[in-house]
Design a protein around this motif. Sequence first.
Motif, PDB file in Angstrom:
ATOM      1  N   ASN A   1       0.826  -1.196   0.000  1.00  0.00           N
ATOM      2  CA  ASN A   1       0.000   0.000   0.000  1.00  0.00           C
ATOM      3  C   ASN A   1       0.870   1.260   0.000  1.00  0.00           C
ATOM      4  OD1 ASN A   1      -2.287   1.566   0.042  1.00  0.00           O
ATOM      5  ND2 ASN A   1      -2.505   1.470   2.267  1.00  0.00           N
ATOM      6  N   THR A   2       1.924   1.257   0.781  1.00  0.00           N
ATOM      7  CA  THR A   2       2.832   2.395   0.829  1.00  0.00           C
ATOM      8  C   THR A   2       3.495   2.622  -0.522  1.00  0.00           C
ATOM      9  OG1 THR A   2       3.250   1.937   3.155  1.00  0.00           O
ATOM     10  CG2 THR A   2       4.800   3.383   2.033  1.00  0.00           C
TER      11      THR A   2
ATOM     12  N   PHE B   1       2.319   1.757  -3.408  1.00  0.00           N
ATOM     13  CA  PHE B   1       1.280   2.211  -4.326  1.00  0.00           C
ATOM     14  C   PHE B   1       1.041   3.712  -4.178  1.00  0.00           C
ATOM     15  CE2 PHE B   1      -3.254   3.103  -5.088  1.00  0.00           C
ATOM     16  CZ  PHE B   1      -3.285   2.851  -6.452  1.00  0.00           C
ATOM     17  N   ILE B   2       1.005   4.189  -2.951  1.00  0.00           N
ATOM     18  CA  ILE B   2       0.789   5.612  -2.707  1.00  0.00           C
ATOM     19  C   ILE B   2       1.942   6.435  -3.277  1.00  0.00           C
ATOM     20  CG2 ILE B   2       0.672   7.350  -0.879  1.00  0.00           C
ATOM     21  CD1 ILE B   2      -0.960   5.313   0.736  1.00  0.00           C
ATOM     22  N   TYR B   3       3.180   5.956  -3.124  1.00  0.00           N
ATOM     23  CA  TYR B   3       4.334   6.701  -3.631  1.00  0.00           C
ATOM     24  C   TYR B   3       4.429   6.677  -5.153  1.00  0.00           C
ATOM     25  CZ  TYR B   3       6.401   7.836   0.841  1.00  0.00           C
ATOM     26  OH  TYR B   3       6.641   8.369   2.073  1.00  0.00           O
ATOM     27  N   THR B   4       3.800   5.721  -5.803  1.00  0.00           N
ATOM     28  CA  THR B   4       3.861   5.676  -7.269  1.00  0.00           C
ATOM     29  C   THR B   4       2.750   6.487  -7.924  1.00  0.00           C
ATOM     30  OG1 THR B   4       2.556   3.633  -7.300  1.00  0.00           O
ATOM     31  CG2 THR B   4       4.969   3.424  -7.309  1.00  0.00           C
ATOM     32  N   LYS B   5       1.745   6.908  -7.152  1.00  0.00           N
ATOM     33  CA  LYS B   5       0.675   7.719  -7.725  1.00  0.00           C
ATOM     34  C   LYS B   5       1.198   9.116  -8.049  1.00  0.00           C
ATOM     35  CE  LYS B   5      -3.280   7.782  -5.787  1.00  0.00           C
ATOM     36  NZ  LYS B   5      -4.388   7.808  -4.824  1.00  0.00           N
ATOM     37  N   PRO B   6       0.695   9.748  -9.115  1.00  0.00           N
ATOM     38  CA  PRO B   6       1.127  11.111  -9.427  1.00  0.00           C
ATOM     39  C   PRO B   6       0.685  12.094  -8.340  1.00  0.00           C
ATOM     40  CG  PRO B   6      -0.403  10.259 -11.096  1.00  0.00           C
ATOM     41  CD  PRO B   6      -0.220   9.199 -10.077  1.00  0.00           C
ATOM     42  N   LEU B   7       1.483  13.134  -8.152  1.00  0.00           N
ATOM     43  CA  LEU B   7       1.186  14.100  -7.108  1.00  0.00           C
ATOM     44  C   LEU B   7       0.081  15.063  -7.512  1.00  0.00           C
ATOM     45  CD1 LEU B   7       4.810  14.947  -5.990  1.00  0.00           C
ATOM     46  CD2 LEU B   7       3.166  13.487  -4.842  1.00  0.00           C
TER      47      LEU B   7
ATOM     48  N   LYS C   1      -4.866  14.497 -12.692  1.00  0.00           N
ATOM     49  CA  LYS C   1      -4.624  13.996 -14.042  1.00  0.00           C
ATOM     50  C   LYS C   1      -4.701  15.105 -15.089  1.00  0.00           C
ATOM     51  CE  LYS C   1      -6.319  10.001 -14.934  1.00  0.00           C
ATOM     52  NZ  LYS C   1      -7.186   8.862 -15.277  1.00  0.00           N
TER      53      LYS C   1
ATOM     54  N   TYR D   1      -1.479  16.884 -16.167  1.00  0.00           N
ATOM     55  CA  TYR D   1      -0.588  16.208 -17.101  1.00  0.00           C
ATOM     56  C   TYR D   1      -1.171  16.189 -18.512  1.00  0.00           C
ATOM     57  CZ  TYR D   1       1.551  14.703 -12.791  1.00  0.00           C
ATOM     58  OH  TYR D   1       2.146  14.690 -11.559  1.00  0.00           O
TER      59      TYR D   1
END
Length: 91
Positions: free
Chosen positions: A17-18, A20-26, A29, A32
């Motif tokens: 889960n951690t 996954f959260i770090y791979t999400k865009p800041l 959408k 971008y």
Amino acid sequence: MGELHLPIRFSVTSMVNTMFIYTKPLLPKMHYVCPLPIIQQELLRHQAVQIVAARLSRMEPPLQREVVEYLSDAHSHLWSMRRSKPTSSGL
């Protein structure tokens, strides 16, 4: 009237889960897909500096617009931790 130090421990319940959260865009959408042009970013940055400067000029002691521009680093595209410290502790 002394200082209070609280230790805080951050624990991870799920490493997946951690990650996954770090791979999400800041940003959202739409940023971008259709980003703001540089000119519009500069106009928004200038307006933000003007609003903050107008508010801080009414404080005691008053801050001039040049000080707010320096602290917010209005002419730079990079964020600075050093310059954010005085602004966050002064407001």
